[in-house]
Design a protein around this motif. Structure first.
Motif, PDB file in Angstrom:
ATOM      1  N   MET A 564       0.866  -1.176   0.000  1.00 22.54           N
ATOM      2  CA  MET A 564       0.000   0.000   0.000  1.00 22.54           C
ATOM      3  C   MET A 564       0.906   1.229   0.000  1.00 22.54           C
ATOM      4  O   MET A 564       2.071   1.157   0.409  1.00 22.54           O
ATOM      5  N   TYR A 565       0.395   2.346  -0.476  1.00 17.95           N
ATOM      6  CA  TYR A 565       1.236   3.536  -0.640  1.00 17.95           C
ATOM      7  C   TYR A 565       0.571   4.743   0.036  1.00 17.95           C
ATOM      8  O   TYR A 565      -0.590   5.064  -0.228  1.00 17.95           O
ATOM      9  N   GLN A 566       1.333   5.402   0.943  1.00 18.42           N
ATOM     10  CA  GLN A 566       0.829   6.589   1.640  1.00 18.42           C
ATOM     11  C   GLN A 566       1.555   7.828   1.099  1.00 18.42           C
ATOM     12  O   GLN A 566       2.787   7.855   1.049  1.00 18.42           O
ATOM     13  N   PRO A 567       0.813   8.843   0.695  1.00 20.26           N
ATOM     14  CA  PRO A 567       1.444  10.019   0.079  1.00 20.26           C
ATOM     15  C   PRO A 567       2.241  10.849   1.081  1.00 20.26           C
ATOM     16  O   PRO A 567       1.895  10.938   2.250  1.00 20.26           O
ATOM     17  N   LEU A 568       3.336  11.467   0.572  1.00 22.76           N
ATOM     18  CA  LEU A 568       4.129  12.440   1.318  1.00 22.76           C
ATOM     19  C   LEU A 568       3.950  13.789   0.633  1.00 22.76           C
ATOM     20  O   LEU A 568       4.331  13.961  -0.535  1.00 22.76           O
ATOM     21  N   GLU A 580       5.179   6.434   0.306  1.00 23.62           N
ATOM     22  CA  GLU A 580       5.914   5.417   1.072  1.00 23.62           C
ATOM     23  C   GLU A 580       5.256   4.060   0.878  1.00 23.62           C
ATOM     24  O   GLU A 580       4.042   3.909   1.046  1.00 23.62           O
ATOM     25  N   ALA A 581       6.070   3.044   0.497  1.00 26.59           N
ATOM     26  CA  ALA A 581       5.573   1.681   0.306  1.00 26.59           C
ATOM     27  C   ALA A 581       5.445   1.006   1.659  1.00 26.59           C
ATOM     28  O   ALA A 581       6.414   0.912   2.412  1.00 26.59           O
ATOM     29  N   LEU A 582       4.240   0.519   1.968  1.00 28.10           N
ATOM     30  CA  LEU A 582       3.955  -0.118   3.255  1.00 28.10           C
ATOM     31  C   LEU A 582       3.457  -1.546   3.016  1.00 28.10           C
ATOM     32  O   LEU A 582       2.561  -1.766   2.201  1.00 28.10           O
ATOM     33  N   LEU A 583       4.034  -2.494   3.731  1.00 28.25           N
ATOM     34  CA  LEU A 583       3.722  -3.907   3.532  1.00 28.25           C
ATOM     35  C   LEU A 583       2.382  -4.270   4.181  1.00 28.25           C
ATOM     36  O   LEU A 583       2.103  -3.887   5.307  1.00 28.25           O
ATOM     37  N   ARG A 584       1.584  -5.048   3.452  1.00 33.05           N
ATOM     38  CA  ARG A 584       0.339  -5.603   3.972  1.00 33.05           C
ATOM     39  C   ARG A 584       0.234  -7.073   3.539  1.00 33.05           C
ATOM     40  O   ARG A 584       0.884  -7.477   2.573  1.00 33.05           O
ATOM     41  N   SER A 585      -0.593  -7.838   4.241  1.00 41.00           N
ATOM     42  CA  SER A 585      -0.739  -9.258   3.922  1.00 41.00           C
ATOM     43  C   SER A 585      -2.186  -9.593   3.586  1.00 41.00           C
ATOM     44  O   SER A 585      -3.121  -9.107   4.218  1.00 41.00           O
TER      45      SER A 585
END
Length: 802
Positions: A564-568, A580-585
């Motif tokens: 998932m990606y959260q904007p900066l 920012e690339a954030l890991l999810r399962s």
């Protein structure tokens, strides 16, 4: 004891024997190869002839059945009430099949006709017979073969080839079959012999023997589950096999389309008998030669050993303690040298006798030292791991249920820091003092051991289980808390203690130490300088870790992770400049587990390396996609773990991944934390510097939470510091946190670094950080983490609003 003359004679005989054996072996192998070749040639010849004979038999029989079944009369047989029109036709076709076989037709009405004019009992119903039912079970117009069975009418063992007959409309009329008398088939192949004891077998596709010499083994499946393996081997070459206690070489070949096969058997014992007969004369000559060589060797050595016999007498005298003897024999040069050596030996023995007492005492001391090294720790003198396990095993084996023991697993806190900063000499002194303090609590029957660098084991007898255990643990902590003075310098040392109880928590040394070790890690996790008694919560935590580990393995295998990606949001450009690339399962096995839980277990198990590589490649692929048709660069920020940066091929992997995906390094940002740099600071700094030169931006994440953040800000090749969320959470209500945040921003700007703030969750926080002149903001106020499609739509919508 053997004499020299015996040895000399034996040597000559030995050489002669070896020569004769080599000659005999070569003769044996050549003769054996020749005999086997003869038998195998005969086997192949018989095999080809038999296969051809059976192929002709089967082809002619099947042709007869095909021709007969296509007859118009037969296709209408179920409608004919008068059998006189069918029987003559069967009798005509009966003449076209072998004499030992019989043609028969069973109809769906239960009627039965034969081509041999055989009287059929009224009770005989062909529809109940194996040949009839098996034909119906097979595909239409396909001829099937039965297993050997006893015919109801002839009481002979037969096999049948059967074929279903259909009418013009496709209805089943009946089954046509040809019966083959197994005894006749066996009789026909009985004349095909390989040697005197070899024979030929006919097998069906299931490995059941249909025909053989004298009906031997009829109906048996001699290979069982090895059938396919034996068929494959014996088709290529002669293959050894034990059949009813006799060894044979088997060779097989299949024929026709029904999978039946012919197999020849060559008796190995017969080959060996022929071989022995051929080699018997060679063996007789070899024995005679050995006898002659033995006599000659014995006579030759008698003359040479006479001087040696005198020397033997002198040695026997010296053996009794007479060291005054002296040898003067010079008959032969070699004997003279031996005599001189004997004299020197006697002199040497006399001199060394005096040294033996000293040597014996030294040997005893060495044995004691070896025993000490094998069972005790060299530094502290305590039991080592091996001694601990052996002693504990003995103690447990003698215990009864009332004899309880407590196992204390003691690990010194921060010992590595002392060892690394003050040197190994100081570290060794600390370990010695720690060992002495632990021994203060040990009774004469208790055990104290050092099993690792800073790991000690204390095993004591417990009377009042829990109270005594707690009392000892508290005393241990108290002893360890006292500073240790090394060269007039006090060293603060504490300990984390894990405790397992015998027999409550285990009845083997392995189980007790394992559970005490688990409890020790629980104590460390609770803040160190603490103790913890093993309980089920620890085991549950271990089980939970195992479940997460297996879930990670499944997710990696089945591609169940996603990013998932959260904007900066850049305040200067007033747009999203990075995500920012954030890991999810997506794995069901990891349902309910937080990303933090997953990462923590992955770091402990080493799975984090695979996860990091997957995340980096996946994020690079997205960086290429999101920048493909964009006139404004969007960077993708990727978190780097200490395990990943510690890999020797870390930089090489990054370069290869960028090249493989085809994305510019300037589209990538790496986020590192202070803990990532704790180990191998200089080596990791060089790796980051090399990546930064490629154009990759480096961010120092969670800034402000570590004890050396300012040092890292100064010495690391970074472009940006990311202020930890913990400052932002209380910033609106804490003037102190506001000042700290403002100071970090000003400090970073003064040394040329940009500032990113994470955890922005309200407009008030957003506006306050904006007044502080922060560069980039991230948090749920701007957006939660989004999927690839949603983050692209978010950025596009942001452009429209601008």
């Amino acid at each position: 004891m053997r004499s020299i003359k015996f040895i000399a004679t034996a040597l000559i005989l030995g050489v002669s024997t070896i020569t004769i054996l080599i000659f005999g072996y070569v003769s044996h192998m050549n003769t054996k190869t020749s005999i086997e070749k003869t038998y195998f040639h005969e086997s192949d010849l018989v095999l080809r002839q038999t296969v051809m004979a059976f192929e002709n038999l089967i082809k002619s029989s099947e042709a007869t059945m095909e021709q007969f079944s296509s007859s118009v009369l037969i296709k209408q047989a179920s409608y004919i009430k008068d059998p006189s029109s069918i029987s003559p036709l069967l009798e005509v076709y009966q003449k076209t099949v072998p004499q030992s076989s019989a043609l028969k037709l069973g109809l769906t009405t239960g009627a039965m006709y034969t081509g041999t004019k055989m009287s059929i009992p009224p009770s005989y119903d062909p529809r109940t017979k194996a040949w009839y039912t098996k034909a119906l079970e097979s595909p239409s117009n396909h001829i099937v073969w039965t297993e050997p069975y006893i015919d109801y009418m002839t009481q002979k063992i037969i096999i049948s080839a059967a074929k279903t007959i259909y009418s013009k409309t496709g209805e089943v009329v009946g089954v046509l079959a040809i019966d083959f008398d197994v005894s006749k088939i066996s009789s026909s192949i009985s004349f095909s012999r390989i040697g005197e004891q070899g024979f030929v077998m006919l097998l069906n596709p299931n490995g059941v023997i249909i025909a053989n010499k004298d009906d031997y083994l009829i109906g048996e499946s001699i290979f069982g589950e090895q059938l396919q393996e034996m068929v494959n081997k014996s088709t290529r070459a002669q293959t050894p096999f034990i059949l009813h206690g006799n060894k044979y070489y088997l060779k097989s070949a299949s024929f026709g389309d029904n999978g039946m096969m012919v197999m020849t058997a060559v008796n190995i014992k017969e080959i060996n008998t022929a071989l022995l007969k051929e080699l018997s004369s060679v063996f007789i000559i070899a024995i005679i030669c050995l006898l002659v060589y033995g006599i000659l060797a014995y006579a030759a050595t008698l003359k040479g050993i006479a001087p040696l016999q005198k020397l033997v007498l002198l040695m026997q005298s010296a053996e009794k303690g007479n060291y005054q003897v002296h040898a003067e024999m010079k008959n032969y040069r070699e004997i003279g040298a031996l005599s001189s050596g004997f004299n020197q030996m006697i002199q040497g023995i006399s001199e060394r006798d005096a040294q033996l007492m000293v040597t014996n005492s030294e040997l005893k001391a060495s044995e004691e030292k070896i025993m000490l090294l094998a069972y005790y720790d060299v530094l502290t003198g305590l039991h080592n791991r091996r001694n601990l396990f052996e002693t504990l095993n003995k103690v447990i084996s003698k215990q009864v249920n009332s004899d309880a023991k407590a196992v204390f697993f003691i690990d010194l806190d921060n010992f590595k820091t002392i060892n690394d900063t003050l040197g190994h000499a100081t570290g060794d002194a600390v370990l010695k003092e720690a060992a002495l303090r632990i021994q203060e609590l040990a009774g004469p029957e208790d055990i104290v051991a050092r099993i690792g660098g800073d790991e000690f084991i204390l095993i004591i007898h417990i009377v009042d289980l829990i109270p005594d255990t707690i009392r000892v643990a508290q005393r241990l902590l108290g002893l360890m808390e006292n500073p240790i003075k090394i060269d007039a310098v006090s060293q603060a040392v504490t300990a984390s203690i894990g405790i397992a109880l015998y027999p409550k928590h285990g009845v083997t040394p392995e189980a007790l130490l394992q559970k005490a070790d688990m409890a020790m890690y629980k104590a460390k996790a609770s803040g160190r300088n603490n103790y913890h008694i093993f309980d089920e919560s620890i085991q549950q935590a271990i089980n939970e870790k195992a479940l997460i580990k297996n879930g990670i393995r499944e997710a990696l295998k089945d591609d169940l992770f996603e990013l998932m990606y959260q904007p900066l949001f850049d305040l200067r450009e007033w747009r999203t400049t990075s995500v920012e690339a954030l890991l999810r399962s997506k794995s069901a096995a990891l349902a309910g587990k937080t990303t933090l839980d997953i990462i923590e277990v992955a770091e402990q198990t080493g799975q984090i390396v695979k996860i990091d590589k997957w995340v980096f490649k996946k994020a690079c692929q997205f960086a290429k996609i999101i920048n493909q048709d964009s006139d404004e660069r969007i960077k993708v920020s990727i978190n780097v773990s200490s395990f990943q940066i510690g890999q020797s091929d870390f930089v090489k992997f990054i370069k290869n991944a960028l090249t493989e995906v085809g994305v510019s390094p300037r589209c990538i940002e790496l986020e590192i934390t202070e803990t990532v740099m704790m180990d191998s600071f200089e080596a990791n700094r060089q790796k980051l510097d090399e990546l930064r030169q490629l154009g990759i931006h480096i961010h120092l994440d969670d800034f402000g939470t570590g004890f050396s953040s300012l040092n890292y800000m100064k010495n690391l090749p970074i472009d940006d510091v990311k202020i930890d969320k913990s400052f932002i959470d209380s910033m609106l209500h804490s003037e102190r946190d506001q000042k700290i945040t403002k100071a970090i921003v000003d400090l970073a700007h003064n040394i040329g670094l940009k500032v990113t703030v994470e955890g922005v969750e309200s407009e008030a926080q957003f506006e306050m950080l904006r007044t502080y002149e922060c560069d980039v903001l991230q948090g749920y106020f701007i957006s939660k983490p989004l999927s690839e499609d949603d983050i692209i739509a978010f950025i596009q919508n942001e452009k429209v609003k601008r």
